[in-house]
Scaffold this motif. Sequence first.
Motif, PDB file in Angstrom:
ATOM      1  N   PRO A  91     148.265  14.163  67.171  1.00 48.81           N
ATOM      2  CA  PRO A  91     148.364  12.832  66.569  1.00 48.81           C
ATOM      3  C   PRO A  91     147.745  11.757  67.466  1.00 48.81           C
ATOM      4  N   ASN A  92     147.179  10.740  66.836  1.00 46.63           N
ATOM      5  CA  ASN A  92     146.462   9.698  67.566  1.00 46.63           C
ATOM      6  C   ASN A  92     147.384   8.514  67.830  1.00 46.63           C
ATOM      7  N   LEU A  93     148.306   8.690  68.759  1.00 48.03           N
ATOM      8  CA  LEU A  93     149.320   7.677  69.017  1.00 48.03           C
ATOM      9  C   LEU A  93     148.756   6.524  69.849  1.00 48.03           C
ATOM     10  N   ALA A  94     149.208   5.314  69.539  1.00 41.97           N
ATOM     11  CA  ALA A  94     148.711   4.127  70.242  1.00 41.97           C
ATOM     12  C   ALA A  94     149.094   4.127  71.712  1.00 41.97           C
ATOM     13  N   ASN A  95     150.131   4.896  72.088  1.00 43.43           N
ATOM     14  CA  ASN A  95     150.531   4.882  73.495  1.00 43.43           C
ATOM     15  C   ASN A  95     149.514   5.556  74.404  1.00 43.43           C
ATOM     16  N   LYS A  96     148.468   6.167  73.847  1.00 45.18           N
ATOM     17  CA  LYS A  96     147.379   6.672  74.686  1.00 45.18           C
ATOM     18  C   LYS A  96     146.781   5.552  75.536  1.00 45.18           C
ATOM     19  N   LYS A  97     146.854   4.325  75.033  1.00 45.95           N
ATOM     20  CA  LYS A  97     146.270   3.197  75.757  1.00 45.95           C
ATOM     21  C   LYS A  97     147.124   2.753  76.937  1.00 45.95           C
ATOM     22  N   HIS A  98     148.366   3.232  77.009  1.00 45.52           N
ATOM     23  CA  HIS A  98     149.302   2.773  78.047  1.00 45.52           C
ATOM     24  C   HIS A  98     150.027   3.916  78.746  1.00 45.52           C
ATOM     25  N   GLN A  99     149.689   5.137  78.426  1.00 49.56           N
ATOM     26  CA  GLN A  99     150.458   6.301  78.850  1.00 49.56           C
ATOM     27  C   GLN A  99     150.381   6.545  80.362  1.00 49.56           C
TER      28      GLN A  99
END
Length: 257
Positions: free
Chosen positions: A141-149
Motif C-alpha cells: 500500500p502507498n501510505l503517506a507516512n512514507k514521507k515521514h517514516q
Amino acid sequence: MKAKINNFEVDLSKPIDISIPLSNTEDNPIAWYIEKPEINPVVFGDWTGSVKEGASTNFNTISFNPHGHGTHTECLGHITKEFYSINQCLKQFFFLAELVSIEPEIQGEDAVITLNNISTALNVSLQLGALKEALIIRTLPNLANKKHQNYSNTNPPYLSEAAAIFIRESGIQHLLIDLPSVDKEHDEGKLLAHKAFWNVKDVTNLNADARLNCTITEMIFVADAILDGSYFLNLQIAAFENDASPSKPILFKIADF
C-alpha cells in the motif's frame, strides 16, 4: 511550455515532483539508525547567521546523510572499494521512464518485490511502447507516512536478487524506488540487489562490464494521483563528489503516449 525530447512532446510547465524534501524536523524520513538532519545558523562569537537574530543574511550549515535522510541517487561507488562519484557517473539527466505499482509478496517475515512482480509489470510495459531507460517502482500500500517514516529496524520491503537481474537484463539504467534500500535491511552485508543491478561481481576488483553509468534512487514518494504509465524523467542531483547525492527526480507527462 511544451518541448520535444527524443521526438516525444512533453509539457515542461507541469512538473511532477516525486522527491521528499529534506528538513530539520521530526517529519523528515530517516533510515539506518541516524538522527534527523541539522540545519543551523553559523555562529562566530557574537554574530549569528540569521536575519531573525539581526544578521543581514541567513547563513546556515547543513549536516545530513544522503542515504539516510530522504530522496537520494547513488552510483556503484556505494558498494565498491575503489571510489566512484555520482557526479562523474551520471552525465545525462533526461530518460524515458515507466512507473509501475507493485504489491510485494509476503515471504515469511519479509515483503519482497519478486521476479514475478517485476517481469509481469515490465513485460506489459514493454509491449505497450518504446524501450524504457528508467523504472520507477511505487510499492503498495502507498501510505503517506512514507514521507515521514523512521525505517530503522522495521524490515522494510526490498527487491529480490532475481528481480534486480531481470531489471538489468531488460536494459533499465536507472531504478527509482520508494523504499530506503533495494536490499533487505539486515542482510549480513550481502547487498544482492545492488550488486545484481550494477552487475558488480567483486567489490574489491571491479569487473569490466560493471554498469558505471547506471543509478539507483531511493526514498522517493509517488502520490496516488500519479497514474502508472510512461513519463519523461528529469533526474536532478547536486554536484557532490560522493557515491550518492540528494536528488530531485521530476516526471513530465508525454503527449499521446
